[in-house]
Design a protein around this motif. Structure first.
Motif, PDB file in Angstrom:
ATOM      1  N   HIS A   1      49.658   8.448  49.027  1.00 41.89           N
ATOM      2  CA  HIS A   1      50.452   8.423  50.253  1.00 41.89           C
ATOM      3  C   HIS A   1      49.564   8.107  51.461  1.00 41.89           C
ATOM      4  CE1 HIS A   1      53.686   9.357  53.018  1.00 41.89           C
ATOM      5  NE2 HIS A   1      52.861  10.155  53.668  1.00 41.89           N
ATOM      6  N   ALA A   2      48.383   8.705  51.507  1.00 42.56           N
ATOM      7  CA  ALA A   2      47.458   8.446  52.611  1.00 42.56           C
ATOM      8  C   ALA A   2      46.999   6.989  52.626  1.00 42.56           C
ATOM      9  CB  ALA A   2      46.252   9.369  52.521  1.00 42.56           C
ATOM     10  N   ALA A   3      46.905   6.374  51.447  1.00 40.20           N
ATOM     11  CA  ALA A   3      46.530   4.970  51.348  1.00 40.20           C
ATOM     12  C   ALA A   3      47.731   4.046  51.546  1.00 40.20           C
ATOM     13  CB  ALA A   3      45.883   4.696  49.996  1.00 40.20           C
ATOM     14  N   GLN A   4      48.881   4.610  51.838  1.00 35.89           N
ATOM     15  CA  GLN A   4      50.134   3.889  52.062  1.00 35.89           C
ATOM     16  C   GLN A   4      50.562   3.055  50.859  1.00 35.89           C
ATOM     17  OE1 GLN A   4      49.553   1.772  55.728  1.00 35.89           O
ATOM     18  NE2 GLN A   4      49.701   3.619  56.956  1.00 35.89           N
ATOM     19  N   VAL A   5      50.269   3.583  49.666  1.00 39.15           N
ATOM     20  CA  VAL A   5      50.691   2.921  48.435  1.00 39.15           C
ATOM     21  C   VAL A   5      52.081   3.400  48.039  1.00 39.15           C
ATOM     22  CG1 VAL A   5      50.142   2.616  45.987  1.00 39.15           C
ATOM     23  CG2 VAL A   5      48.317   2.637  47.684  1.00 39.15           C
TER      24      VAL A   5
ATOM     25  N   ASP B   1      55.554   6.158  49.105  1.00 39.85           N
ATOM     26  CA  ASP B   1      56.216   6.902  50.181  1.00 39.85           C
ATOM     27  C   ASP B   1      56.202   8.401  49.925  1.00 39.85           C
ATOM     28  OD1 ASP B   1      56.815   4.575  51.539  1.00 39.85           O
ATOM     29  OD2 ASP B   1      58.745   4.319  50.527  1.00 39.85           O
TER      30      ASP B   1
ATOM     31  N   ALA C   1      54.887  11.900  49.411  1.00 43.34           N
ATOM     32  CA  ALA C   1      53.665  12.629  49.747  1.00 43.34           C
ATOM     33  C   ALA C   1      53.492  13.781  48.770  1.00 43.34           C
ATOM     34  CB  ALA C   1      53.733  13.152  51.175  1.00 43.34           C
TER      35      ALA C   1
ATOM     36  N   THR D   1      54.140   5.252  39.868  1.00 42.26           N
ATOM     37  CA  THR D   1      53.688   6.425  40.611  1.00 42.26           C
ATOM     38  C   THR D   1      53.681   7.655  39.718  1.00 42.26           C
ATOM     39  OG1 THR D   1      54.608   5.511  42.643  1.00 42.26           O
ATOM     40  CG2 THR D   1      54.159   7.870  42.619  1.00 42.26           C
TER      41      THR D   1
END
Length: 141
Positions: A27-31, A33, A35, A115
Motif C-alpha cells: 500500500h505504501a508503494a501504491q501497488v 489500495d 492497506a 495481492t
C-alpha cells in the motif's frame, strides 16, 4: 505442545508481522489500495479485520505444520510453506470466506488474487520462520 500451540502462536504472529506488513508495504508503494492492519469491523463478530485474520491464520498454521510435517529434526520446507500460504489461504479467502460474507468472485480477479497470493505467501514463509524459531530439539514435547 510443539504440534499445536507453537504453530498456532506462530501463525498468529506471522499474520501480524508478515501478512499485514506485506499489505502495508504494498500500500505504501501504491501497488494496492488495501492497506494492512485494517480496523474495519469483521461482521458478524465486530472485531477488527486484522485480528480476525490473525486468528484464522493461527488455525491454518496448525494445518500447515501438520501437512508439511514441520519439526526441528527435518529440513525446513521453505518453498512448500510459501506455496501453501499463497495458494491455500488465497483460495479459502476467495471461494469460502468471501462468499459467506456476500462477496462473490466476479470480474477481473487477477489483481485481487495477486495481492492475496503475495500477502498469504509471505504469511506461510513467516509462519515457518516463527515455528522454526520456537521449536526445541528435545523429543519430550
Amino acid at each position: 505442545m510443539q504440534k499445536l500451540i507453537l504453530p498456532f502462536v506462530s501463525g498468529f504472529l506471522a499474520s501480524l508481522f508478515f501478512r499485514e506488513a506485506t499489505l502495508a508495504l504494498l500500500h505504501a508503494a501504491q501497488v494496492v489500495d488495501v492497506a494492512g492492519f485494517s480496523t474495519e469491523p469483521f461482521l458478524p463478530l465486530g472485531l477488527p479485520e486484522f485480528l480476525v485474520n490473525a486468528i484464522w491464520s493461527a488455525i491454518w498454521a496448525v494445518l500447515m505444520a501438520w501437512l508439511l510435517r514441520v519439526s526441528p529434526a527435518r529440513p525446513a520446507p521453505w518453498i512448500q510453506a510459501f506455496v501453501f500460504g499463497g495458494l491455500v489461504l488465497t483460495a479459502a479467502m476467495v471461494f469460502v470466506v468471501d462468499p459467506l460474507r456476500g462477496i462473490w468472485p466476479s470480474g477481473n480477479m487477477l489483481p485481487r488474487l495477486a495481492t492475496g497470493f503475495a500477502s498469504n505467501a509471505m504469511w506461510g514463509w513467516g509462519a515457518l520462520v516463527f515455528m522454526r524459531a520456537f521449536m526445541s530439539e528435545t523429543p519430550e514435547d
